[in-house]
Design an enzyme around this catalytic site. Sequence first.
Site, PDB file in Angstrom:
ATOM      1  N   ASP A 184       0.808  -1.007   0.244  1.00 38.95           N
ATOM      2  CA  ASP A 184       0.004  -0.237  -0.259  1.00 38.95           C
ATOM      3  C   ASP A 184       0.945   0.950  -0.071  1.00 38.95           C
ATOM      4  O   ASP A 184       1.687   1.220   0.840  1.00 38.95           O
ATOM      5  CB  ASP A 184      -1.074   0.124   1.238  1.00 38.95           C
ATOM      6  CG  ASP A 184      -1.999   0.884   0.956  1.00 38.95           C
ATOM      7  OD1 ASP A 184      -1.535   1.857   0.959  1.00 38.95           O
ATOM      8  OD2 ASP A 184      -3.218   0.816   2.009  1.00 38.95           O
ATOM      9  N   TYR A 209      -5.448  11.444  -3.176  1.00 39.50           N
ATOM     10  CA  TYR A 209      -6.043  13.077  -2.581  1.00 39.50           C
ATOM     11  C   TYR A 209      -5.276  13.093  -1.868  1.00 39.50           C
ATOM     12  O   TYR A 209      -5.025  14.376  -1.295  1.00 39.50           O
ATOM     13  CB  TYR A 209      -7.172  12.788  -1.945  1.00 39.50           C
ATOM     14  CG  TYR A 209      -7.195  10.947  -1.312  1.00 39.50           C
ATOM     15  CD1 TYR A 209      -7.280  11.365   0.263  1.00 39.50           C
ATOM     16  CD2 TYR A 209      -8.195  10.639  -1.696  1.00 39.50           C
ATOM     17  CE1 TYR A 209      -7.240  10.021   0.904  1.00 39.50           C
ATOM     18  CE2 TYR A 209      -8.353   9.071  -0.838  1.00 39.50           C
ATOM     19  CZ  TYR A 209      -7.774   9.292   0.414  1.00 39.50           C
ATOM     20  OH  TYR A 209      -7.989   8.076   1.545  1.00 39.50           O
ATOM     21  N   LYS A 210      -3.791  12.081  -1.001  1.00 37.86           N
ATOM     22  CA  LYS A 210      -2.564  12.924  -0.409  1.00 37.86           C
ATOM     23  C   LYS A 210      -1.662  13.744  -0.779  1.00 37.86           C
ATOM     24  O   LYS A 210      -1.996  14.578  -1.289  1.00 37.86           O
ATOM     25  CB  LYS A 210      -2.561  11.564   0.547  1.00 37.86           C
ATOM     26  CG  LYS A 210      -3.432  10.466   1.310  1.00 37.86           C
ATOM     27  CD  LYS A 210      -3.143   9.431   1.964  1.00 37.86           C
ATOM     28  CE  LYS A 210      -4.209   8.991   3.077  1.00 37.86           C
ATOM     29  NZ  LYS A 210      -4.529   7.972   3.075  1.00 37.86           N
ATOM     30  N   ARG A 356       0.980  15.503  14.322  1.00 37.68           N
ATOM     31  CA  ARG A 356       1.512  14.555  12.504  1.00 37.68           C
ATOM     32  C   ARG A 356       1.647  16.378  11.751  1.00 37.68           C
ATOM     33  O   ARG A 356       0.758  16.668  11.611  1.00 37.68           O
ATOM     34  CB  ARG A 356       0.326  13.689  11.740  1.00 37.68           C
ATOM     35  CG  ARG A 356       0.668  12.801  12.098  1.00 37.68           C
ATOM     36  CD  ARG A 356      -0.196  11.603  11.042  1.00 37.68           C
ATOM     37  NE  ARG A 356      -0.599  12.283  10.380  1.00 37.68           N
ATOM     38  CZ  ARG A 356      -1.800  11.335   9.421  1.00 37.68           C
ATOM     39  NH1 ARG A 356      -1.150  10.369   8.491  1.00 37.68           N
ATOM     40  NH2 ARG A 356      -2.805  12.068   8.763  1.00 37.68           N
TER      41      ARG A 356
HETATM   42  C1  LIG Z   1      -5.481   7.003   3.596  1.00 36.38           C
HETATM   43  C2  LIG Z   1      -5.547   5.570   3.423  1.00 36.38           C
HETATM   44  C3  LIG Z   1      -6.043   4.686   3.163  1.00 36.38           C
HETATM   45  C4  LIG Z   1      -7.707   5.258   2.597  1.00 36.38           C
HETATM   46  O1  LIG Z   1      -8.573   4.525   2.027  1.00 36.38           O
HETATM   47  P1  LIG Z   1      -9.839   4.384   1.563  1.00 36.38           P
HETATM   48  O2  LIG Z   1     -11.015   3.458   0.888  1.00 36.38           O
HETATM   49  O3  LIG Z   1      -9.488   6.209   0.245  1.00 36.38           O
HETATM   50  O4  LIG Z   1     -10.708   5.636   2.530  1.00 36.38           O
HETATM   51  C5  LIG Z   1      -6.387   3.186   3.057  1.00 36.38           C
HETATM   52  N1  LIG Z   1      -4.606   2.968   3.818  1.00 36.38           N
HETATM   53  C6  LIG Z   1      -3.486   3.399   3.797  1.00 36.38           C
HETATM   54  C7  LIG Z   1      -2.531   2.757   4.107  1.00 36.38           C
HETATM   55  C8  LIG Z   1      -4.084   4.480   4.002  1.00 36.38           C
HETATM   56  O5  LIG Z   1      -2.943   5.383   4.323  1.00 36.38           O
END
Ligand SMILES: *Cc1c(COP(=O)(O)O)cnc(C)c1O
Length: 397
Positions: A184, A209-210, A356
């Site tokens: 991930d 979106y990050k 953070r």
């Molecule tokens: C931000 C994040 C998510 C978010 O998942 P969404 O389905 O987009 O809400 C999932 N896994 C990790 C590791 C994240 O940092």
Amino acid sequence: MTVQLPRKELFDIPAGVIYLDGNSLGPLPATVSAHVTDVIEHQWGAQLIRAWNESDWMGQPARVGDRIARLIGAPAGSVVMGDTLSIKVYQALAASLELRPDRRIILSDTGNFPTDLYMAEGLLRTLDGDHELRVVDPENVEHCIDESVAVVMLTQVDYRSGRLHDMQRLTALTQEAGAISLWDLAHSAGALPVELTATQCEFAVGCTYKYLNGGPGSPAFIYVRPDLIQRIQPALSGWMGHDAPFAFEPDYRPAPSVQRMRVGTPPVIQMSALEAALDAWEGVDMQAIRAASIALSERFILEVDQRCPALTLASPRDPQSRGSQVSFTCQHGYAIMQALIAQGVIGDFRAPNIIRFGITPLYLDETDIISAVDILQEVLDNERWKQPQFQVKREVT
Ligand SMILES: *Cc1c(COP(=O)(O)O)cnc(C)c1O
């Protein structure tokens, strides 16, 4: 051509704000509003249904995927966009288990983001009942990879501490044990150099979106190692992943490419925001982003260490073991962050006691970092955070 950092002029950051939360929701790139308006008015509005062909809405998930691919060291044609990251985790995990039918363990760690683990639990409930999700400490992962493990599912950068896994090494250990490696990249894509081809992992997923600044609800991406794609039977076998969606055949037949990981109708308007946002990455060298991120983070930590004794570094001190965020533990972290936000320095809080700060060299420079610590010190020295309005917990922290 490589560009100079930062590129602040490409972003609409409100005056008086120092934005240290781009690890959670990137800011608005300046060209997004006009582009999205154009998609709404000239494509949806004027072209109507014809826009699927005339504006190539149909090709958007692959077209945008190719631009993400460059940022994560993957070849064109190996990444496709759609859905949320939670869904992409589910798809990659289901495919991994199918590739290792004789094995029963999903191995992950306590540093993983909860939704990844929740999706694994949900998937296991649909299976035969003898699979197991094994969640160990991050330092122990390597000792727990053995021949019972089907897939090792890890998030490269810990969302709380910023601790960085050695992706290359863990992937190699995983594959030596005959297991599948699923990464991930939620806090990696746009944050640091990722070399998927060199790493040789089977699957990678991430959100946009990050660090990639695609806006709230911007679709996720999934990478499948190209030599494997023909062997994947998608668990979520939607029509957009079919080889011929508009043949409307009675049975599912997957597309020959990574497009088989598409599910349903893509979020065209939201993805057009991402498409415009990705312009900010044109000509950007990820090694330069990493060097700037380390320099800014080191300065931030040094200043906080000297001036804010109430805070304790929660991130690894060695920059090579850290992603592109810096975290501290402190008592009253929630109230301190609220007081800081009221002064224009936006970071966030993660329970139980972490504050953070995302370090994003695309739109931050050293002056921002020093000013942020000036304000942080002032909030702490004057105990500004003790004011009652900063004690009230909101839904999103
Ligand atoms: C931000 C994040 C998510 C978010 O998942 P969404 O389905 O987009 O809400 C999932 N896994 C990790 C590791 C994240 O940092």
